[in-house]
Design an enzyme around this catalytic site. Structure first.
Site, mmCIF file in Angstrom:
data_model
loop_
_atom_site.group_PDB
_atom_site.id
_atom_site.type_symbol
_atom_site.label_atom_id
_atom_site.label_comp_id
_atom_site.label_asym_id
_atom_site.label_seq_id
_atom_site.Cartn_x
_atom_site.Cartn_y
_atom_site.Cartn_z
ATOM 1 N N LYS A 47 1.011 -1.212 0.193
ATOM 2 C CA LYS A 47 -0.134 -0.273 -0.128
ATOM 3 C C LYS A 47 1.070 0.771 0.275
ATOM 4 O O LYS A 47 0.902 2.461 -0.618
ATOM 5 C CB LYS A 47 -0.980 -0.033 1.195
ATOM 6 C CG LYS A 47 -1.699 1.507 1.448
ATOM 7 C CD LYS A 47 -2.833 2.201 2.701
ATOM 8 C CE LYS A 47 -2.299 2.874 2.767
ATOM 9 N NZ LYS A 47 -2.759 3.150 4.575
ATOM 10 N N ASP A 49 -6.102 0.244 0.788
ATOM 11 C CA ASP A 49 -6.543 0.841 1.956
ATOM 12 C C ASP A 49 -7.352 -0.476 2.872
ATOM 13 O O ASP A 49 -7.912 -0.674 1.871
ATOM 14 C CB ASP A 49 -5.734 1.954 3.086
ATOM 15 C CG ASP A 49 -7.067 2.544 2.964
ATOM 16 O OD1 ASP A 49 -7.461 2.168 2.436
ATOM 17 O OD2 ASP A 49 -6.357 3.735 3.162
#
Ligand code: SF4
Length: 215
Positions: free
Chosen positions: A123, A141
């Site tokens: 991420k 996320d």
């Protein structure tokens, strides 16, 4: 992929483009190195908190060389307010050293290389690449996972890699780098984790989650 799903993605895309047309990161940084460190520090805290901490941190240690040579205790003191400060300090310290030693203080440009750095997961790498190099990548996320799955745009609630693949099939490439921030903002404004505002949401007539609650 069903026609309905495509239509929903198209409508959601148009909505996000309109509502969040000027969306961009609020993290304050002057260099790619500072952005990467800021994103690492942003885990489990707000971007505002990160900006407060990095103001002092980058004043004392503005680049990989200075941060990599700093005393760990000094870094801990400066990033204390971002939470999990011991782990974060260790990571940005080690990351800086590796950048100096192995990359001549440059930041790698691929996800594969970035995720080898301490504290940098997929991420973080995606957010960094999307912000700095206009890379066609989607940072997934917890907000992206929640919103996607509730709407029915993704099938695996807890699988970021699969969710990224599914979203890439539904949204145009030129939107990928904005998708994450737009989904996060939509999650904050409307589709809150605990109290989603389903009654005023434009998508309640096709949202899988909402429909499942009302059937
Ligand atoms: S209807 Fe509710 S759960 Fe579905 S996207 Fe809108 S706010 Fe989220």
């Amino acid at each position: 992929m069903s026609k309905e799903l495509n239509q929903l993605a198209k409508k959601f895309h148009a909505y996000l483009r309109k509502e969040y047309s000027d969306i961009k990161t609020i993290l304050k940084y002057r260099t790619q190195f500072q952005l990467l460190v800021s994103i690492v520090l942003s885990a489990q805290t707000t971007d505002e908190n990160v900006n407060k901490a990095t103001k002092g941190l980058f004043k004392e240690y503005p680049n990989a060389k200075s941060l990599g040579s700093a005393k760990l205790k000094s870094i801990e003191r400066l990033v204390f307010s971002t939470g999990f400060y011991k782990v974060k300090s260790k990571n940005i310290h080690a990351l800086s050293k590796i950048l100096v030693k192995e990359y001549n203080s440059r930041i790698p440009k691929t996800i594969e290389e970035l995720v080898k750095l301490p504290g940098v997961g997929r991420k973080t790498a995606s957010v960094f690449l999307a912000e700095t190099f206009d890379h066609p990548t989607i940072a997934v996320d917890t907000h992206v996972l929640r919103v996607s799955h509730r709407l029915g745009l993704s099938t695996k609630r807890h699988d970021p890699v699969q969710t990224e693949k599914e979203l890439k099939l539904l949204f145009p490439k030129d939107f990928w780098r904005y998708l994450s921030m737009s989904f996060v903002q939509f999650g904050r404004d409307i589709c809150d984790a605990k109290k989603p505002l389903c009654d005023v949401c434009d998508f309640n007539n096709s949202c899988k989650y909402y429909l499942s609650l009302n059937t």
